[in-house]
Design a protein around this motif. Structure first.
Motif, PDB file in Angstrom:
ATOM      1  N   LEU A 176       4.658 -37.791 -62.400  1.00 28.37           N
ATOM      2  CA  LEU A 176       5.409 -36.871 -61.532  1.00 28.37           C
ATOM      3  C   LEU A 176       4.462 -35.947 -60.772  1.00 28.37           C
ATOM      4  N   LYS A 177       3.407 -35.476 -61.448  1.00 34.83           N
ATOM      5  CA  LYS A 177       2.421 -34.617 -60.791  1.00 34.83           C
ATOM      6  C   LYS A 177       1.731 -35.368 -59.644  1.00 34.83           C
ATOM      7  N   SER A 178       1.464 -36.642 -59.878  1.00 40.96           N
ATOM      8  CA  SER A 178       0.778 -37.444 -58.859  1.00 40.96           C
ATOM      9  C   SER A 178       1.658 -37.628 -57.625  1.00 40.96           C
ATOM     10  N   ILE A 179       2.959 -37.843 -57.851  1.00 42.83           N
ATOM     11  CA  ILE A 179       3.881 -37.966 -56.712  1.00 42.83           C
ATOM     12  C   ILE A 179       3.907 -36.671 -55.914  1.00 42.83           C
ATOM     13  N   LYS A 180       3.980 -35.557 -56.635  1.00 45.51           N
ATOM     14  CA  LYS A 180       4.016 -34.249 -55.971  1.00 45.51           C
ATOM     15  C   LYS A 180       2.714 -34.001 -55.194  1.00 45.51           C
ATOM     16  N   LYS A 181       1.598 -34.421 -55.781  1.00 37.36           N
ATOM     17  CA  LYS A 181       0.297 -34.230 -55.131  1.00 37.36           C
ATOM     18  C   LYS A 181       0.208 -35.068 -53.853  1.00 37.36           C
ATOM     19  N   ILE A 182       0.703 -36.315 -53.939  1.00 35.22           N
ATOM     20  CA  ILE A 182       0.706 -37.176 -52.748  1.00 35.22           C
ATOM     21  C   ILE A 182       1.601 -36.581 -51.669  1.00 35.22           C
ATOM     22  N   SER A 183       2.785 -36.101 -52.080  1.00 35.06           N
ATOM     23  CA  SER A 183       3.731 -35.524 -51.115  1.00 35.06           C
ATOM     24  C   SER A 183       3.147 -34.304 -50.421  1.00 35.06           C
ATOM     25  N   SER A 184       2.328 -33.537 -51.152  1.00 35.79           N
ATOM     26  CA  SER A 184       1.751 -32.316 -50.578  1.00 35.79           C
ATOM     27  C   SER A 184       0.717 -32.621 -49.497  1.00 35.79           C
ATOM     28  N   ARG A 185       0.280 -33.884 -49.395  1.00 38.16           N
ATOM     29  CA  ARG A 185      -0.674 -34.264 -48.347  1.00 38.16           C
ATOM     30  C   ARG A 185      -0.014 -34.302 -46.976  1.00 38.16           C
ATOM     31  N   PHE A 186       1.316 -34.427 -46.967  1.00 35.58           N
ATOM     32  CA  PHE A 186       2.047 -34.579 -45.712  1.00 35.58           C
ATOM     33  C   PHE A 186       2.646 -33.244 -45.279  1.00 35.58           C
ATOM     34  N   ASP A 187       2.648 -32.994 -43.968  1.00 37.34           N
ATOM     35  CA  ASP A 187       3.378 -31.820 -43.503  1.00 37.34           C
ATOM     36  C   ASP A 187       4.872 -32.110 -43.623  1.00 37.34           C
ATOM     37  N   LEU A 188       5.675 -31.053 -43.638  1.00 36.84           N
ATOM     38  CA  LEU A 188       7.096 -31.169 -43.964  1.00 36.84           C
ATOM     39  C   LEU A 188       7.834 -32.099 -43.002  1.00 36.84           C
ATOM     40  N   LEU A 189       7.531 -32.000 -41.713  1.00 38.38           N
ATOM     41  CA  LEU A 189       8.222 -32.827 -40.725  1.00 38.38           C
ATOM     42  C   LEU A 189       7.925 -34.309 -40.942  1.00 38.38           C
ATOM     43  N   TYR A 190       6.649 -34.607 -41.205  1.00 30.96           N
ATOM     44  CA  TYR A 190       6.252 -35.994 -41.439  1.00 30.96           C
ATOM     45  C   TYR A 190       6.865 -36.514 -42.740  1.00 30.96           C
ATOM     46  N   TRP A 226      18.880 -43.572 -49.865  1.00 30.15           N
ATOM     47  CA  TRP A 226      19.245 -42.182 -50.125  1.00 30.15           C
ATOM     48  C   TRP A 226      18.969 -41.783 -51.575  1.00 30.15           C
ATOM     49  N   GLU A 227      19.102 -42.715 -52.549  1.00 30.68           N
ATOM     50  CA  GLU A 227      18.828 -42.359 -53.952  1.00 30.68           C
ATOM     51  C   GLU A 227      17.360 -41.996 -54.126  1.00 30.68           C
ATOM     52  N   VAL A 228      16.483 -42.707 -53.414  1.00 32.66           N
ATOM     53  CA  VAL A 228      15.054 -42.416 -53.482  1.00 32.66           C
ATOM     54  C   VAL A 228      14.772 -41.063 -52.834  1.00 32.66           C
ATOM     55  N   ARG A 229      15.442 -40.784 -51.719  1.00 32.65           N
ATOM     56  CA  ARG A 229      15.261 -39.487 -51.048  1.00 32.65           C
ATOM     57  C   ARG A 229      15.644 -38.338 -51.969  1.00 32.65           C
ATOM     58  N   LEU A 255      13.909 -33.930 -55.675  1.00 36.30           N
ATOM     59  CA  LEU A 255      13.926 -33.285 -56.991  1.00 36.30           C
ATOM     60  C   LEU A 255      12.520 -33.179 -57.581  1.00 36.30           C
ATOM     61  N   ILE A 256      11.743 -34.236 -57.428  1.00 31.34           N
ATOM     62  CA  ILE A 256      10.370 -34.239 -57.945  1.00 31.34           C
ATOM     63  C   ILE A 256       9.538 -33.186 -57.225  1.00 31.34           C
ATOM     64  N   ARG A 257       9.698 -33.133 -55.909  1.00 34.38           N
ATOM     65  CA  ARG A 257       8.921 -32.178 -55.107  1.00 34.38           C
ATOM     66  C   ARG A 257       9.239 -30.741 -55.496  1.00 34.38           C
ATOM     67  N   LYS A 258      10.497 -30.483 -55.866  1.00 40.19           N
ATOM     68  CA  LYS A 258      10.925 -29.133 -56.240  1.00 40.19           C
ATOM     69  C   LYS A 258      10.846 -28.881 -57.750  1.00 40.19           C
ATOM     70  N   LYS A 259      10.238 -29.844 -58.457  1.00 43.11           N
ATOM     71  CA  LYS A 259      10.059 -29.744 -59.916  1.00 43.11           C
ATOM     72  C   LYS A 259      11.383 -29.554 -60.650  1.00 43.11           C
ATOM     73  N   SER A 301      19.560 -35.364 -64.889  1.00 44.54           N
ATOM     74  CA  SER A 301      19.433 -34.476 -63.729  1.00 44.54           C
ATOM     75  C   SER A 301      19.368 -35.290 -62.443  1.00 44.54           C
ATOM     76  N   ILE A 302      18.717 -36.461 -62.512  1.00 45.37           N
ATOM     77  CA  ILE A 302      18.658 -37.347 -61.358  1.00 45.37           C
ATOM     78  C   ILE A 302      20.040 -37.915 -61.063  1.00 45.37           C
ATOM     79  N   GLN A 303      20.695 -38.409 -62.132  1.00 49.05           N
ATOM     80  CA  GLN A 303      22.017 -39.014 -61.955  1.00 49.05           C
ATOM     81  C   GLN A 303      23.041 -38.014 -61.432  1.00 49.05           C
ATOM     82  N   LEU A 304      23.028 -36.791 -62.023  1.00 50.18           N
ATOM     83  CA  LEU A 304      23.994 -35.772 -61.600  1.00 50.18           C
ATOM     84  C   LEU A 304      23.787 -35.380 -60.151  1.00 50.18           C
ATOM     85  N   ARG A 305      22.521 -35.202 -59.769  1.00 45.09           N
ATOM     86  CA  ARG A 305      22.228 -34.822 -58.386  1.00 45.09           C
ATOM     87  C   ARG A 305      22.673 -35.916 -57.419  1.00 45.09           C
ATOM     88  N   CYS A 306      22.388 -37.176 -57.786  1.00 47.12           N
ATOM     89  CA  CYS A 306      22.784 -38.294 -56.930  1.00 47.12           C
ATOM     90  C   CYS A 306      24.306 -38.392 -56.824  1.00 47.12           C
TER      91      CYS A 306
END
Length: 373
Positions: A282-296, A306-309, A314-318, A325-330
């Motif tokens: 999960l940390k690695s996904i967040k680290k990869i995501s932080s490489r991109f600016d928000l618009l990109y 949409w389930e992946v989005r 959720l991962i980005r916001k910890k 938590s994933i199922q409920l949010r989806c």
């Protein structure tokens, strides 16, 4: 047998149940100049005994036994033994479809191409077959081009659905990275960076088996090795940045890491989120995501299911605590989406009713005018 035209390299690791199906799918091909190289990678089941039995039936089946060093090193070993003009990498639990060699050889020789890449299906435990590649991979049903002119090539991160000219691989020292899972991803990017002449054929010739527990191969096991996906991505990213001026290959590569890693969380890690590997993942996904600016990042996520989005957000916001938590949010967002869809339909119905009412009113007015006249 004359010198083989095609070498089929099959790494074998604990594949006793499926290896005969894989081999027989090659043997039934109408092209006779084919050699099959099965390398037993330290299996602990009856795979080696099975290979010895099958070798008695087929003179063009060559079997080798070695210590376990992983699929990358085993493929490289098979490649070093291969004598064919073209090479196909077949997983021990997969199959190829009839006529693959006749059709592919015809196109490869006609266009003097360095490889041909085709479509494949995922075979579920139920027997259901799902076509793997769509318009993202194949803009046309048949195309001969080079990766510098065809960015969608970078959607191909699996070496299995393809035939490669062996001499071309040798001339460019193209091998699988030893000890690395997700080895196909890096291999294919390295291959495309050399800008080969490639045929893209939207025809299903390969069956990719999904096993009962949701795994298709060792790549999906939950261990620290699953973190290799991030190092493969970063190495691929560097190769693309240094060799391709277009931004589209980078977008495809960035999209793949988000889709693959987040889907792995949903499908394989959801029941193990408290584990050390899962937390690092999960940390690695967040680290990869932080490489991109928000618009990109948003543009990347919009191109995903949409389930992946939702899970990526959720991962980005910890906020990923458990699979629930994933199922409920989806479910929550799906409910909102459904309500919006219903309201939108109701709005359209009301508009149509109002329009019909207006037409009816005008018709009545006109009718009354005619009566007065």
């Amino acid at each position: 047998m004359r010198s083989p035209v095609i070498s089929v390299v099959i790494p074998v690791f604990n594949a006793e149940e499926f290896i005969e199906l894989a081999i027989e799918s090659v043997m039934v091909q109408p092209v006779s100049e084919v050699e099959v190289l099965c390398i037993n990678d330290g299996s602990t089941d009856g795979s080696w005994n099975k290979l010895q039995e099958l070798q008695k039936k087929h003179s063009n089946l060559h079997i080798y036994n070695k210590e376990n060093t992983g699929v990358s090193d085993t493929r490289n070993y098979g490649l070093s033994l291969a004598q064919g003009e073209f090479v196909l990498f077949l997983d021990a639990d997969d199959e190829i479809y009839p006529d693959i060699f006749r059709v592919c050889l015809k196109h490869l020789k006609r266009f003097k191409a360095d490889a041909i890449l085709f479509n494949m299906v995922a075979v579920l435990p139920s027997g259901l077959k799902i076509k793997c590649f769509g318009n993202e991979h194949f803009k046309k049903s048949f195309l001969v081009t080079r990766p510098q002119n065809y960015s969608p090539a970078f959607n191909f991160t699996n070496a299995a659905p393809g035939l490669f000219r062996r001499q071309y691989l040798q001339e460019h020292s193209l091998l699988f990275k030893k000890g690395q899972l997700y080895e196909d991803w890096l291999f294919m990017v390295n291959f495309f960076v050399t800008n080969p002449k490639v045929i893209f054929l939207d025809k299903v010739f390969y069956a990719y088996r999904i096993q009962e527990n949701g795994k298709s191969n060792i790549t999906n096991n939950i261990s620290s090795s699953c973190l290799d996906i991030f190092s493969s991505y970063l190495l691929a990213d560097a190769l693309i940045r240094n060799n391709f001026p277009s931004k589209e290959p980078l977008f495809i590569n960035d999209k793949k890491i988000l889709n693959e890693s987040v889907s792995f969380v949903r499908n394989r890690l959801a029941d193990h989120l408290d584990g050390e590997v899962a937390q690092e993942y999960l940390k690695s996904i967040k680290k990869i995501s932080s490489r991109f600016d928000l618009l990109y990042l948003q543009s990347l996520l919009q191109s995903l299911p949409w389930e992946v989005r939702v899970t990526a957000d959720l991962i980005r916001k910890k906020k990923v605590k458990s699979k629930y938590s994933i199922q409920l949010r989806c479910r929550y967002l799906w409910t909102l989406y459904s309500i919006r869809q219903v309201l939108r339909e109701c709005k359209n119905i009301l508009k149509n009713l109002c329009a019909i009412g207006l037409i009816y009113k005008r018709a009545v007015v006109n009718q009354n005018r005619k009566k007065k006249c």
